[in-house]
Design a protein around this motif. Structure first.
Motif, short mmCIF file in Angstrom:
data_model
loop_
_atom_site.label_atom_id
_atom_site.label_comp_id
_atom_site.label_asym_id
_atom_site.label_seq_id
_atom_site.Cartn_x
_atom_site.Cartn_y
_atom_site.Cartn_z
N UNK A 1 -65.51 -92.81 9.41
CA UNK A 1 -64.83 -94.09 9.60
C UNK A 1 -65.56 -94.94 10.63
N UNK A 2 -66.10 -94.30 11.67
CA UNK A 2 -66.86 -95.03 12.68
C UNK A 2 -68.13 -95.63 12.07
N UNK A 3 -68.82 -94.86 11.24
CA UNK A 3 -70.04 -95.35 10.60
C UNK A 3 -69.78 -96.57 9.71
N UNK A 4 -68.61 -96.60 9.07
CA UNK A 4 -68.27 -97.73 8.21
C UNK A 4 -67.44 -98.78 8.95
N UNK A 5 -67.23 -98.56 10.26
CA UNK A 5 -66.51 -99.51 11.13
C UNK A 5 -65.11 -99.80 10.61
N UNK A 6 -64.41 -98.76 10.20
CA UNK A 6 -63.01 -98.89 9.77
C UNK A 6 -62.12 -98.51 10.95
N UNK A 7 -61.52 -99.52 11.54
CA UNK A 7 -60.75 -99.33 12.78
C UNK A 7 -59.53 -98.44 12.55
N UNK A 8 -58.73 -98.76 11.54
CA UNK A 8 -57.52 -97.99 11.27
C UNK A 8 -57.85 -96.56 10.87
N UNK A 9 -58.90 -96.40 10.06
CA UNK A 9 -59.30 -95.06 9.66
C UNK A 9 -59.77 -94.23 10.84
N UNK A 10 -60.48 -94.86 11.77
CA UNK A 10 -60.94 -94.15 12.96
C UNK A 10 -59.77 -93.69 13.81
N UNK A 11 -58.81 -94.58 14.04
CA UNK A 11 -57.65 -94.23 14.86
C UNK A 11 -56.80 -93.15 14.19
N UNK A 12 -56.63 -93.25 12.87
CA UNK A 12 -55.81 -92.26 12.14
C UNK A 12 -56.44 -90.88 12.21
#
Length: 210
Positions: free
Chosen positions: A94-105
């Motif tokens: 998720x960090x690599x694709x810069x997905x904020x919600x996915x990273x936090x989840x």
């Protein structure tokens, strides 16, 4: 005047290009340096494993692993930590694709599973101490508490680190420095997973066979 402005803009563009060009090498250097830290940590755990292997039978007439180790509890610990490592991998994606919600989840799931692992480990320690199986009782127990407790301390540090990283992510977003720190955390967490697999095998599985 126009010439001066053009020179300034050209210089600014050169600085920006240089910064962008150096961002990837810096990430590689940080990861390389953190790998060196992890290797030094693995050397420490290797010494603890060696000490445990020598002292595993030095029970001084006290309880052995067959009596003390609850395999069901250890199985749940292992499942929680392995699943937390999987969630940590999802967080890295998720960090690599810069997905904020996915990273936090994914980070939240990693934290909850890691906390569950730590809770079970502390319950195991409490149960052993309650029946008098303290580190002072025998060399075997001293080596056990040192090895497993050191791993538990690393998990605790990892959980604190993860919380701090989520605060930084909320404040600064996906800045390069935040991404590098999250990468280092993922390496650290996966390394703890590998160490636990060795503890599970050497301490708990082999311990009930003695």
């Amino acid at each position: 005047m126009n010439i001066a402005i053009d020179r300034y803009e050209t210089h600014e563009a050169d600085v920006t290009d240089a910064t962008e060009a150096n961002s990837t090498p810096k990430r590689i250097v940080v990861a390389y340096g953190f790998w060196i830290f992890l290797l030094s940590d693995i050397v420490m755990f290797s010494a603890l494993f060696a000490s445990y292997a020598v002292l595993a039978t030095a029970t001084a007439g006290g309880a052995t692993g067959v009596r003390l180790f609850d395999q069901h509890n250890v199985a749940w610990e292992t499942a929680f930590l392995l699943l937390s490592s999987y969630a940590c991998g999802l967080m890295s994606m998720a960090v690599d694709s810069r997905r904020y919600l996915g990273t936090l989840s994914a980070a939240a799931v990693t934290f909850l599973l890691g906390a569950a692992f730590l809770t079970l480990e502390l319950r195991e320690f409490h149960g052993m101490i309650t029946i008098g199986a303290t580190p002072q009782r025998s060399a075997f127990l001293s080596a056990f508490f040192t090895l497993v407790g050191c791993h538990g301390l690393h998990v605790t540090i990892g959980l604190i680190w993860l919380v701090l990283m989520m605060i930084q992510l909320a404040m600064w977003g996906f800045r390069p420095v935040v991404e590098r720190r999250l990468l280092c955390f993922a390496l650290f967490w996966h390394a703890l997973d590998i160490v636990w697999v060795l503890i599970f095998t050497v301490v708990y599985l082999m311990g009930v066979l003695r």
